[in-house]
Design a protein around this motif. Structure first.
Motif, PDB file in Angstrom:
ATOM      1  N   SER A  17       0.465  -3.590   6.902  1.00 15.49           N
ATOM      2  CA  SER A  17      -0.627  -2.612   6.889  1.00 15.49           C
ATOM      3  C   SER A  17      -1.596  -2.880   5.748  1.00 15.49           C
ATOM      4  O   SER A  17      -2.800  -2.627   5.885  1.00 15.49           O
ATOM      5  CB  SER A  17      -0.059  -1.192   6.766  1.00 15.49           C
ATOM      6  OG  SER A  17       0.678  -0.851   7.919  1.00 15.49           O
ATOM      7  N   THR A  39      -1.059   3.269   7.994  1.00 19.38           N
ATOM      8  CA  THR A  39      -0.022   3.116   9.018  1.00 19.38           C
ATOM      9  C   THR A  39      -0.120   4.197  10.090  1.00 19.38           C
ATOM     10  O   THR A  39       0.334   3.994  11.223  1.00 19.38           O
ATOM     11  CB  THR A  39       1.384   3.154   8.394  1.00 19.38           C
ATOM     12  OG1 THR A  39       1.604   4.442   7.797  1.00 19.38           O
ATOM     13  CG2 THR A  39       1.562   2.066   7.348  1.00 19.38           C
ATOM     14  N   VAL A  71      -2.527   1.384  11.939  1.00 17.93           N
ATOM     15  CA  VAL A  71      -1.310   0.586  11.773  1.00 17.93           C
ATOM     16  C   VAL A  71      -1.602  -0.645  10.913  1.00 17.93           C
ATOM     17  O   VAL A  71      -1.006  -0.849   9.860  1.00 17.93           O
ATOM     18  CB  VAL A  71      -0.673   0.169  13.113  1.00 17.93           C
ATOM     19  CG1 VAL A  71       0.616  -0.638  12.866  1.00 17.93           C
ATOM     20  CG2 VAL A  71      -0.370   1.388  13.970  1.00 17.93           C
TER      21      VAL A  71
END
Length: 429
Positions: free
Chosen positions: A84, A291, A295
């Protein structure tokens, strides 16, 4: 069939900024033959010889020969989700250190889906309650104000002058917030050739702003998209390079210096975060937020950007030199055409004279609203952007923005001629 009540949806969806941008796109679609000074987009010539495959292969070579991955593992890195925080952080950190004097470890950088995601992540992390407010230069880039509205963050406009944001007015805004039991948590600034104002902060003002941030215990969110267009030898240090107290969160993008379709940006967030669980950086918090938002940033897009940097010795300056020359040429063409065709057209028409960037701001003696834009497009074949959407206090209704980055000199000349005819006939009538 269910019908949703518009008033029951988030209030940002009714924001006038969203409507005005949609209207501008719709007008451009209806008048494709009009010369458009509206989009501040990279010039299309820089998109014709792009070779994403070659750049990707160059990055794969780097992963194998410089970072020690096997060829199979290197290729897999581009096809998986990826970290990430990002895949090319060290390459970005090296470029920032070499070219902008920003000396931070790769772990303090988060590679984002454009600068827009970086803004959203930073605001979400910093603003905990409605007692925290965001100060912005007035006028201001709608990306940051729009992100703040999505997150229900209150915004305080601070006027700009020809030298950039008014530091005294920002200090006054901080004092006013304190009296109201609130605080200015952060201030968004674009120190070099801001969008839409075109202003550039002097070295003295940069120092004063950093001193104020220290005194008032606020953070500066720096967006330096257009700094690369400065004349050779006339570059000024970015705020982050002058930041011993780590007051500056620096946001960047590769949209203008590489190409926008990659959607790769970054944020430098090296501020320590006190946490009982152990030492952390603000970049760690932004990574955690990311995240839950995107993501990760596309590894393939990151690979292309990294390959472009590596092909140019890891240097942003080397990558942008030819682009900067074209944008300075276009800005010069626009200023020259305005001087020749619009000087004395009507009382009250004047414009600023930026030394870089993509934009010129023009003042009119009448409202530069969507109705006037419609007339300009339909009858005279020239488009521009109303400035009112960039202001937060109702000002700017008699200003328009001209962007010259996307055009050629011939188009600029023709467009300014049309603009002069439009202003002569419509403003004097």
């Amino acid at each position: 069939m269910v019908h949703l009540n518009a008033l029951a949806l988030h209030g940002s969806l009714r924001d006038p900024v969203l409507g005005s941008l949609g209207f501008l796109n719709e007008v451009m679609g209806r008048y494709p033959e009009a010369i458009s000074f509206a989009p501040g987009a990279p010039h299309p010539d820089f998109l014709t010889d792009l070779d994403p495959h070659r750049y990707t292969e160059r990055f794969l070579e780097h992963l194998v020969h410089e970072e020690g991955h096997t060829p199979a593992r290197a290729r897999r890195l581009l096809f998986e989700y990826g970290p990430s925080r990002g895949l090319i952080n060290k390459i970005v950190a090296d470029a920032l250190r070499r070219d902008q004097g920003i000396d931070v470890p790769p772990s303090s950088i988060v590679v984002t889906v454009g600068a827009q995601e970086a803004m959203l992540l930073v605001l979400r992390a910093l603003f905990r309650t409605r007692d925290d407010v965001l100060a912005v230069a007035n006028p201001c880039f709608v990306g940051i104000t729009g992100a703040a509205r999505l997150l229900d963050i209150d915004i305080v406009p601070v006027d700009e002058n020809d030298d950039g944001i008014d530091v005294d007015a920002l200090a006054a805004a901080c004092a006013t917030a304190r009296r109201e039991g609130r605080r200015v948590r952060a201030c968004y600034v674009a120190p070099d050739f801001s969008n839409p104002g075109g202003n550039r902060m002097s070295p003295q003002l940069r120092t004063r702003l950093l001193d104020l941030a220290e005194r008032e215990d606020l953070l500066l969110i720096e967006d330096n998209v257009y700094g690369f267009t400065a004349l050779s030898g006339d570059a000024l240090p970015v705020l982050k390079a002058l930041d011993p107290g780590r007051r500056v969160i620096h946001i960047g993008t590769f949209a203008k210096v590489c190409f926008p379709g990659a959607r790769v940006g970054y944020v430098v967030a090296d501020q320590p975060v006190d946490d009982p669980g152990g030492a952390r950086l603000l970049a760690d918090e932004l990574t955690a937020l990311k995240t839950m938002v995107t993501v990760n940033t596309s590894p393939l897009s990151q690979a292309v950007i990294a390959g472009m940097l590596l092909e140019n010795g890891g240097s942003l300056h080397a990558l942008t030199h030819r682009k900067a020359e074209l944008y300075r040429r276009n800005l010069g063409c626009l200023m020259d055409a305005l001087d020749r065709h619009l000087d004395g057209v009507a009382p009250g028409i004047h414009w600023n004279r930026p030394q870089g960037g993509f934009f010129v701001r023009m003042h009119l003696p009448v409202p530069a609203d969507t109705a006037l834009l419609e007339t300009s497009a339909s009858k005279y074949g020239v488009l521009w952007t109303p400035m009112a959407q960039f202001y937060l206090d109702g000002a700017g209704d008699r200003q328009l923005r001209l962007a010259c980055s996307y055009l050629d000199p011939e188009q600029i000349e023709t467009g300014v001629r049309r603009l002069a005819t439009f202003l002569t006939k419509e403003i004097r009538s």
